[in-house]
Design an enzyme around this catalytic site. Structure first.
Site, short mmCIF file in Angstrom:
data_model
loop_
_atom_site.label_atom_id
_atom_site.label_comp_id
_atom_site.label_asym_id
_atom_site.label_seq_id
_atom_site.Cartn_x
_atom_site.Cartn_y
_atom_site.Cartn_z
CE LYS A 1 -4.07 1.95 0.26
NZ LYS A 1 -3.63 3.01 -0.66
CE LYS B 1 3.43 6.94 6.77
NZ LYS B 1 3.19 7.95 5.71
CE LYS C 1 4.60 7.72 -1.04
NZ LYS C 1 3.63 7.88 0.04
CB THR D 1 -2.67 12.85 5.93
OG1 THR D 1 -2.88 11.81 4.99
CG2 THR D 1 -1.25 12.78 6.45
CG ASN E 1 -4.80 16.38 1.01
OD1 ASN E 1 -5.93 16.82 1.11
ND2 ASN E 1 -4.50 15.14 1.33
CB SER F 1 -5.86 4.55 2.13
OG SER F 1 -5.69 5.72 1.36
#
Length: 424
Positions: A78, A102, A114, A198, A229, A357
């Site tokens: 992810k 994380k 990523k 976030t 964001n 997510s």
């Protein structure tokens, strides 16, 4: 037929070196075997692609892109996709590694991934951006999938770009697969609460930390570096909690107001003009001055390696709430520890995005939509539980919160590796 190529620009600091230093130090302190540390220091898969995109004037331009899957021990990979001129393979590997930790810190069943494309999106038309996105999605389609690797937005990507990736992948499969990406528009299976997750999750961590430690946030001074964001949402939630946001910066510059900036007005200006440039409600200052402002809370929410050995001595914050990935180098961490500055680390503090997510992915698989109150409740529950677990480890081992977060994450990933075993 003219063909031009966009190549990566070298990063000012090596994010991968920082990520590896953090991993190896925590692994040794935790007593992990050297071979296991070596295993966790390497990504399991790295895909590098070079692909053409037809520009509006008929020319072809070549672009470089990457998708990295760091670890699968705890579940599917992810991680976001960023479109930025400074993207490098090493940076993407570092970001994928941080995603693994994380996800483990907040205990969601993912490994880290990523992606990135070396591109200045401001130089593209909307149709060029769509063609680039769809071609890149096609190039990485052999890796991604709702049970394998689920991309999400990152720097200079957004719900529309996720919609194009979802549609491209779905067209290849012959039916709609909303769970292949997260951060999508609501109309095609996105989750309520995702866009601000976030920033909201970071402020949830700060709020719970302050409550636990008896720290009064009402009227406290905050500084936010980055007003996209993550930084914009964090600034809004800090403002809503009653903090004075005295400094804000983005790629165009920084602004300061001793009595607190008007965050709702700044967000409206940003949404209208694309940045804080031209906003007249504060005193212009440099990014260096922004990071050195005396404040109670500093939120680095921009790029990696913003707080280094070169400027850490100038930081006057009491708490650093890391909204960005890897904003603090190990040298800066040492200085902050010696100065008594509390760092709420990225792999904890900015995990709200991947947490929601995860919620979106679950909703996509179940074909069932949660309301926003439910999403935010579950998010706060996940973030505050993770904070208390990190604080418990930090107190028991007498270490910083970053070290404690790494101990927690590495322990969970290492346990998964041991239990699963090594094939064949």
């Amino acid at each position: 037929m003219a063909v031009t190529e966009v190549r990566p620009k070298p990063a000012s600091e090596d994010a991968l070196s920082v990520a590896l230093t953090q991993l190896r130090a925590a692994g040794r302190e935790l007593g992990l075997a050297d071979d296991l540390i070596e295993y966790l220091s390497r990504p399991q898969r790295v895909l590098s692609v070079n692909f053409p995109v037809k520009m509006d004037d008929g020319r072809l331009r070549m672009f470089a892109g990457y998708r990295v899957q760091h670890n699968f021990a705890r579940g599917p990979a992810k991680g976001g996709i960023r479109f930025h001129p400074s993207v490098t393979m090493d940076e993407v590997i570092a970001l994928a590694m941080w995603m693994t930790w994380k996800c483990a810190v907040v205990d969601i069943p993912y490994g880290g991934a990523k992606g990135g494309v070396v591109v200045d999106t401001k130089a593209l038309s909307l149709s060029e951006l769509e063609r680039l996105t769809r071609r890149f999605a096609t190039e990485i389609s052999l890796l991604i999938g709702p049970e394998k690797d689920i991309p999400a937005p990152d720097m200079y990507t957004n719900p529309q770009i996720m919609a194009w990736i979802m549609d491209t992948y779905s067209m290849h499969q012959g039916y709609s697969i909303p769970a292949v990406v997260t951060g999508k528009p609501l109309e095609i299976g996105g989750s309520l609460g995702r866009s601000a997750a976030t920033g909201r999750g970071a402020v949830d961590v700060l709020d719970e930390y302050a409550r636990t430690k008896g720290i009064r946030l009402q009227g406290a001074a905050a500084v936010v570096q980055g007003f996209g964001n993550v930084g914009g949402a964090a600034a809004r939630f800090l403002h809503d909690l009653g903090l004075k946001v005295i400094g804000v910066g983005d790629i165009t510059g920084a602004l300061y107001h001793e009595q607190g900036l008007d965050i709702p007005a700044m967000l409206e200006h940003r949404d209208r003009y694309g940045s804080i440039e031209g906003y007249e409600g504060g005193e212009p200052i440099s990014n260096e001055e922004l990071l050195a402002l005396p404040c109670d809370v500093l939120v680095p929410a921009a790029l990696e390696n913003q707080l280094t050995g070169a400027n850490a001595d100038d930081v006057k914050a009491k708490i650093i709430l890391e909204g960005a990935n890897g904003p603090t180098t190990p040298e800066a961490d040492e200085i902050f520890r010696d100065k008594g500055i509390v760092v709420l680390p990225d792999i904890l503090a900015n995990a709200g995005g991947v947490t929601v997510s995860y919620f979106e992915w679950v909703q996509g698989l179940e074909r069932f939509l949660w309301d926003e109150e439910e999403v935010n409740r579950r998010l706060r529950q996940k973030m505050t539980r993770a904070l208390h677990e990190v604080m418990e480890v930090a107190e028991r081992e007498d270490v910083t919160y970053r070290q404690a977060a790494y101990y927690l994450a590495l322990g969970r990933v290492a346990d998964a590796v041991r239990i699963r075993g090594i094939y064949p």
